[in-house]
Design a protein around this motif. Structure first.
Motif, PDB file in Angstrom:
ATOM      1  N   ALA A 511       0.895  -1.204   0.097  1.00 30.50           N
ATOM      2  CA  ALA A 511      -0.068   0.022  -0.142  1.00 30.50           C
ATOM      3  C   ALA A 511       0.644   1.253   0.115  1.00 30.50           C
ATOM      4  N   PHE A 512       0.378   2.277  -0.599  1.00 30.60           N
ATOM      5  CA  PHE A 512       1.156   3.591  -0.616  1.00 30.60           C
ATOM      6  C   PHE A 512      -0.148   4.743  -0.598  1.00 30.60           C
ATOM      7  N   THR A 513       0.395   5.910  -0.313  1.00 31.45           N
ATOM      8  CA  THR A 513      -0.519   6.926  -0.200  1.00 31.45           C
ATOM      9  C   THR A 513       0.132   8.263  -1.077  1.00 31.45           C
ATOM     10  N   ILE A 514      -0.902   8.848  -1.719  1.00 26.25           N
ATOM     11  CA  ILE A 514      -0.648  10.134  -2.520  1.00 26.25           C
ATOM     12  C   ILE A 514      -1.471  11.177  -1.915  1.00 26.25           C
ATOM     13  N   ASP A 515      -1.036  12.286  -2.217  1.00 27.52           N
ATOM     14  CA  ASP A 515      -1.828  13.842  -1.691  1.00 27.52           C
ATOM     15  C   ASP A 515      -1.602  14.690  -2.900  1.00 27.52           C
ATOM     16  N   HIS A 516      -0.675  14.775  -3.876  1.00 28.38           N
ATOM     17  CA  HIS A 516      -0.637  15.748  -4.842  1.00 28.38           C
ATOM     18  C   HIS A 516      -0.885  14.966  -6.231  1.00 28.38           C
ATOM     19  N   ARG A 517      -1.276  15.938  -7.247  1.00 28.39           N
ATOM     20  CA  ARG A 517      -1.513  15.592  -8.511  1.00 28.39           C
ATOM     21  C   ARG A 517      -0.391  15.030  -9.397  1.00 28.39           C
ATOM     22  N   SER A 518       0.992  15.658  -9.007  1.00 32.21           N
ATOM     23  CA  SER A 518       2.006  15.302  -9.676  1.00 32.21           C
ATOM     24  C   SER A 518       2.413  13.773  -9.361  1.00 32.21           C
ATOM     25  N   GLU A 519       1.627  13.006  -8.374  1.00 28.95           N
ATOM     26  CA  GLU A 519       2.022  11.770  -8.040  1.00 28.95           C
ATOM     27  C   GLU A 519       1.096  10.708  -8.508  1.00 28.95           C
ATOM     28  N   VAL A 520       0.162  11.161  -9.241  1.00 24.58           N
ATOM     29  CA  VAL A 520      -0.874  10.419  -9.848  1.00 24.58           C
ATOM     30  C   VAL A 520      -0.206   9.500 -11.041  1.00 24.58           C
ATOM     31  N   ASP A 521       0.257   9.959 -11.797  1.00 28.44           N
ATOM     32  CA  ASP A 521       1.146   9.181 -13.057  1.00 28.44           C
ATOM     33  C   ASP A 521       1.643   7.995 -12.683  1.00 28.44           C
ATOM     34  N   GLY A 522       2.679   8.198 -11.443  1.00 26.84           N
ATOM     35  CA  GLY A 522       3.422   7.090 -10.980  1.00 26.84           C
ATOM     36  C   GLY A 522       2.552   5.901 -10.090  1.00 26.84           C
ATOM     37  N   ALA A 523       1.699   6.798  -9.610  1.00 27.34           N
ATOM     38  CA  ALA A 523       0.627   5.827  -8.717  1.00 27.34           C
ATOM     39  C   ALA A 523      -0.046   4.833  -9.743  1.00 27.34           C
ATOM     40  N   ILE A 524      -0.540   5.207 -10.696  1.00 30.64           N
ATOM     41  CA  ILE A 524      -1.498   4.466 -11.793  1.00 30.64           C
ATOM     42  C   ILE A 524      -0.400   3.413 -12.230  1.00 30.64           C
ATOM     43  N   ASP A 525       0.654   3.807 -12.546  1.00 33.05           N
ATOM     44  CA  ASP A 525       1.828   2.766 -12.922  1.00 33.05           C
ATOM     45  C   ASP A 525       1.940   1.609 -11.825  1.00 33.05           C
ATOM     46  N   ARG A 526       2.072   1.818 -10.740  1.00 33.43           N
ATOM     47  CA  ARG A 526       2.395   1.028  -9.475  1.00 33.43           C
ATOM     48  C   ARG A 526       1.134   0.103  -9.434  1.00 33.43           C
ATOM     49  N   LEU A 527      -0.174   0.723  -9.530  1.00 32.97           N
ATOM     50  CA  LEU A 527      -1.257  -0.062  -9.317  1.00 32.97           C
ATOM     51  C   LEU A 527      -1.095  -0.986 -10.512  1.00 32.97           C
ATOM     52  N   LEU A 528      -1.171  -0.915 -11.619  1.00 34.54           N
ATOM     53  CA  LEU A 528      -1.443  -1.603 -12.662  1.00 34.54           C
ATOM     54  C   LEU A 528      -0.290  -2.586 -13.042  1.00 34.54           C
ATOM     55  N   SER A 529       1.243  -2.345 -12.601  1.00 35.00           N
ATOM     56  CA  SER A 529       2.175  -3.019 -12.685  1.00 35.00           C
ATOM     57  C   SER A 529       2.447  -4.172 -11.668  1.00 35.00           C
ATOM     58  N   THR A 530       1.960  -3.861 -10.530  1.00 39.84           N
ATOM     59  CA  THR A 530       2.190  -4.726  -9.161  1.00 39.84           C
ATOM     60  C   THR A 530       1.274  -6.096  -9.519  1.00 39.84           C
ATOM     61  N   ASN A 531       2.180  -7.266  -9.357  1.00 35.53           N
ATOM     62  CA  ASN A 531       1.523  -8.420  -9.637  1.00 35.53           C
ATOM     63  C   ASN A 531       0.389  -9.024  -8.622  1.00 35.53           C
ATOM     64  N   GLY A 532       0.689  -8.619  -7.236  1.00 37.97           N
ATOM     65  CA  GLY A 532      -0.131  -9.105  -6.263  1.00 37.97           C
ATOM     66  C   GLY A 532      -0.998  -7.802  -5.973  1.00 37.97           C
ATOM     67  N   PRO A 533      -2.034  -8.265  -4.819  1.00 35.21           N
ATOM     68  CA  PRO A 533      -2.915  -6.922  -4.224  1.00 35.21           C
ATOM     69  C   PRO A 533      -1.963  -5.867  -3.974  1.00 35.21           C
ATOM     70  N   ILE A 534      -2.729  -4.589  -4.193  1.00 40.61           N
ATOM     71  CA  ILE A 534      -2.050  -3.543  -3.748  1.00 40.61           C
ATOM     72  C   ILE A 534      -3.310  -2.345  -3.651  1.00 40.61           C
ATOM     73  N   LEU A 535      -3.114  -1.357  -2.554  1.00 42.26           N
ATOM     74  CA  LEU A 535      -4.000  -0.358  -2.157  1.00 42.26           C
ATOM     75  C   LEU A 535      -3.302   1.116  -2.420  1.00 42.26           C
ATOM     76  N   CYS A 536      -3.907   1.861  -3.270  1.00 40.71           N
ATOM     77  CA  CYS A 536      -3.469   3.135  -3.371  1.00 40.71           C
ATOM     78  C   CYS A 536      -4.461   4.220  -2.694  1.00 40.71           C
ATOM     79  N   HIS A 537      -3.952   4.684  -1.481  1.00 44.33           N
ATOM     80  CA  HIS A 537      -4.566   5.526  -0.719  1.00 44.33           C
ATOM     81  C   HIS A 537      -4.389   7.074  -1.093  1.00 44.33           C
ATOM     82  N   ALA A 538      -5.459   7.721  -1.968  1.00 46.96           N
ATOM     83  CA  ALA A 538      -5.603   8.757  -2.361  1.00 46.96           C
ATOM     84  C   ALA A 538      -6.372  10.027  -1.593  1.00 46.96           C
ATOM     85  N   ARG A 539      -5.598  10.631  -1.100  1.00 52.82           N
ATOM     86  CA  ARG A 539      -6.350  11.934  -0.529  1.00 52.82           C
ATOM     87  C   ARG A 539      -6.960  13.094  -1.314  1.00 52.82           C
ATOM     88  N   ILE A 540      -8.148  13.384  -1.109  1.00 55.93           N
ATOM     89  CA  ILE A 540      -8.775  14.255  -2.125  1.00 55.93           C
ATOM     90  C   ILE A 540      -9.271  15.644  -1.188  1.00 55.93           C
TER      91      ILE A 540
END
Length: 565
Positions: A511-540
Motif C-alpha cells: 500500500a502507498f499514499t498520494i496527496d498531490h496531482r504530480s503523484e498520479v501518473d506514478g501511482a497508476i503505473d504502480r497500481l497496474l504493474s504490481t503482480n499482487g494485491p495493492i492499495l493506493c490511498h489517495a487523499r482528495i
C-alpha cells in the motif's frame, strides 16, 4: 442427471447423507466456487465439502460472501453461491441477498438451520430466515426431506437464472444434512415461461418510421439478457443516439461517438437534454426508476415509448407505453427496423451537445482531481479491466468518467446502494475471471464497512487493485447537507480515519499514499504493474462535489453544475 422413471444403477440406489447430496447437486449444476463462512448448523455441509470438487472461499463476514457471490453472478451470468450457518450467519447474508434482488442478479443462498424438531422453539441460533427474506428472493425452500435435495437444487438454479434473474434461498435444517437417504430421481425443473405482452412489433416499427428524434435508452436488462451485441447492431444500423442507466453502462461502449452518457440525477447534460427533446424512447431493459427519470411527469414529456423487457411487470408500471415488447430481448431487437438517414440531423445535434458539454479535466490547483484520476486509470487499464465500485461520490465519478466496453466491466450496487460492496465484489470478480485486471474504487466511508476482506484477498493471493479516494467525509451525505440542508453538517466527519495504507500493510497487502496531482501518473503505473494485491490511498479535497446534479423532485433538465474555475 437421472430422469424420472429411468433405470437406476446400484450406486444411485445407495443412501447418501444430505450434506453429500448438497455438494453433489452443486457439482451437477456446474458450480466451481462457493463463498461462505462455517458455523454449527451448517457444519455437516462443511464436512462434505472436503471431499468435493468445489472450491470454498472463506470470507471474514457473511455479508461479504453474498456480495462476492453477487459479483461472480454478474460477471459469469451464472448463479453465484453463498453459504452461511443459521441465526446471525443467515441474517448477515440478508443485505447481499437484497442487493442481488434489486439488481436482478442470479444467486443461490444456502443457510443452515437448527434441526427440524427444534424449529419454532427459539433454539440457539434459530431465526426464520425463510420469512425474513420473503420480500427479497425469487423463491425459497426449507428442506423437509433429504431425498428431495437434488430436485430442490435443480429447481433453485433454474429459477435463479430464468426470466428476470434473482436470488433463491435454500434453508437446510441440520438433521436433513446429517440423515442419509436414497435420493429421488431428478425431474427437469418446470420453469415458468415469461409473460407475453402481445405482438406489437409492427406498432413499434411504425413508431420508429414516424419518429424524428428517437433515443435508445438502455438499462440493466441488456446485460442480464446478454443482448449487448443485438443492442449494438441495432444502434449501428439505426443511427439512433444512445443513453444508459447506471447498470446499463457498457451495453454500448462508452467510447462510441453516438453514446451521450449516463442519464439521470448525475447524468450528462447531453443525455438529459436529448431525452427531454426526444419524440420516441426505445427503452431496452430499463425500469424508469427515480434516479434515471427525476420528476417522472417531466421525463421525456414529448416522447412516445417502445418498452422492451423480459419482465412484463415492468412495462407500463411507471410510464404509459405505445408498444410493449416482452420476451427474448435479442429476438425483439433483431425485429426492429429503422433507417439511419431518417435521423441524421438529430444525431448530429446530439453529437454537438456531447461536444459542447464535454468534461474539462484541467482543474486548477495541485490537489488530486478524482475525475481526472479515474479517467486516466480507466484508459490505461484498458478495455478488459473490471471495475468494482462502492457507493458514494466515487461511485458517480466512476460512472461518469471511466470507460466501459462491456457491462460486466462495471460492477456496482445500483438499486440498493450498498456501502461495502466494492472489495467483496472485487473478490468475486477475480474468481469469475482470474486473468482480468480487477480494480476496486472505494471511499473512506465504504471501505470500513467490509475492510476485513483484505484478509481474504491476502489469503487467496488475489491481485486486486484498490483505489481508495479519501476525503475524510461521508462525501455524498455532506454534499446533500451542503446543498439542501443549509450546510448543517451532521455526523459526516471521518477525519479520525486510520492511516489506510498502514492498515493494508498490517493485512500483508502492499500500500502507498498520494496527496498531490504530480503523484498520479506514478501511482497508476504502480497500481497496474504490481503482480499482487495493492492499495493506493489517495487523499482528495473534502469540499469536492459530484457534478452535475439534478435536485430531488426536479426535472432532469434542471441540472446544478459546478461554476467554471
Amino acid at each position: 442427471m437421472s430422469a424420472a422413471g429411468a433405470t437406476r444403477t446400484s450406486e444411485e440406489l445407495q443412501p447418501v447423507s444430505g450434506a453429500r447430496l448438497l455438494t453433489q447437486s452443486l457439482e451437477r449444476e456446474g458450480v466451481t466456487h462457493i463463498f461462505g463462512y462455517p458455523g454449527g448448523a451448517i457444519m455437516p455441509v462443511y464436512d462434505a465439502l472436503t471431499g468435493s470438487k468445489l472450491q470454498h472461499i472463506l470470507v471474514r463476514h457473511e455479508q461479504a460472501a453474498a456480495l462476492a457471490a453477487d459479483a461472480y453472478g454478474r460477471v459469469t451470468g451464472k448463479p453465484g453461491v453463498c453459504l452461511a450457518t443459521s441465526g446471525p450467519g443467515a441474517t448477515n447474508l440478508v443485505t447481499g441477498i437484497a442487493n442481488a434482488y434489486m439488481d436482478s442478479v442470479p444467486m443461490v443462498a444456502i443457510t443452515g438451520q437448527v434441526a427440524s424438531p427444534l424449529m419454532g422453539t427459539d433454539a440457539f441460533q434459530e431465526v426464520d430466515i425463510f420469512g425474513i427474506t420473503l420480500p427479497i428472493v425469487k423463491h425459497s425452500y426449507i428442506i423437509r426431506s433429504t431425498a428431495e435435495i437434488p430436485q430442490i437444487f435443480a429447481e433453485a438454479f433454474a429459477l435463479a437464472q430464468s426470466g428476470r434473474p434473482g436470488p433463491v434461498l435454500i434453508d437446510l435444517p441440520k438433521d436433513m444434512g446429517v440423515m442419509s437417504a436414497v435420493p429421488n430421481p431428478v425431474r427437469t425443473p418446470a420453469v415458468p415461461h415469461p409473460a407475453h405482452c402481445g405482438d406489437e412489433l409492427g406498432t413499434a416499427n411504425a413508431l420508429l418510421a414516424k419518429a424524428k428524434k428517437p433515443i435508445l435508452y438502455l438499462g440493466g436488462g441488456v446485460p442480464i439478457a446478454r443482448a449487448e451485441q443485438s443492442v449494438r447492431d441495432f444502434a449501428a444500423r439505426s443511427g439512433i443516439p444512445v443513453v444508459a442507466t447506471l447498470k446499463g453502462l457498457g451495453s454500448v461502449p462508452t467510447t462510441d461517438e453516438n453514446f451521450l452518457g449516463m442519464l439521470g440525477m448525475h447524468g450528462s447534460r447531453a443525455a438529459n437534454t436529448a431525452i427531454d427533446e426526444s419524440d420516441l424512447l426505445i427503452c431496452v431493459g430499463a425500469r424508469f426508476d427515480d434516479r434515471a427519470t427525476g420528476k417522472l411527469d417531466t421525463f421525456a414529456p414529448n416522447a412516445k415509448v417502445i418498452h422492451i423487457d423480459a419482465d412484463a411487470a415492468e412495462i407500463g408500471k411507471l410510464r404509459r407505453v405505445e408498444a410493449a415488447l416482452c420476451g427474448e430481448m435479442n429476438a425483439v431487437l433483431q425485429g426492429l427496423e429503422a433507417a439511419p438517414d431518417t435521423y441524421s440531423g438529430w444525431l448530429e445535434q446530439c453529437r454537438a451537445w456531447k461536444a459542447q458539454w464535454s468534461w474539462d479535466y484541467d482543474a486548477p490547483g495541485r490537489g488530486i482531481y478524482a475525475p481526472a484520476l479515474l479517467r486516466e486509470l480507466s484508459e490505461r487499464a484498458g478495455p478488459k479491466a473490471i471495475f468494482t465500485c462502492d457507493v458514494g461520490q466515487h461511485q458517480m465519478w466512476v460512472a461518469q468518467h471511466c470507460q466501459f466496453s462491456r457491462p460486466q466491466a462495471h460492477l456496482t450496487s445500483a438499486g440498493l446502494g450498498t456501502m461495502g460492496y466494492g472489495v467483496p465484489a472485487g473478490v468475486g470478480a477475480l474468481f469469475a475471471e482470474r486473468d482480468a485486471t480487477v480494480i476496486t474504487v472505494t471511499g473512506d466511508g465504504s471501505i470500513m464497512m467490509n475492510i476485513h476482506e483484505l484478509a481474504t484477498i491476502r489469503r487467496y493471493r488475489l491481485p486486486l487493485k484498490i483505489l481508495l479516494l479519501d476525503n475524510s467525509q461521508l462525501g455524498m451525505v455532506r454534499q446533500w447537507q451542503e446543498l439542501f440542508f443549509e450546510e448543517n453538517f451532521s455526523e459526516i466527519d471521518l477525519s479520525d480515519n486510520p492511516d489506510f495504507a498502514e492498515v493494508a500493510r498490517a493485512f500483508g497487502i502492499e500500500a502507498f499514499t498520494i496527496d498531490h496531482r504530480s503523484e498520479v501518473d506514478g501511482a497508476i503505473d504502480r497500481l497496474l504493474s504490481t503482480n499482487g494485491p495493492i492499495l493506493c490511498h489517495a487523499r482528495i479535497d473534502p469540499r469536492e462535489n459530484v457534478w452535475p446534479l439534478v435536485p430531488p423532485n426536479s426535472a432532469n433538465t434542471n441540472m446544478m453544475e459546478q461554476s467554471k474555475w
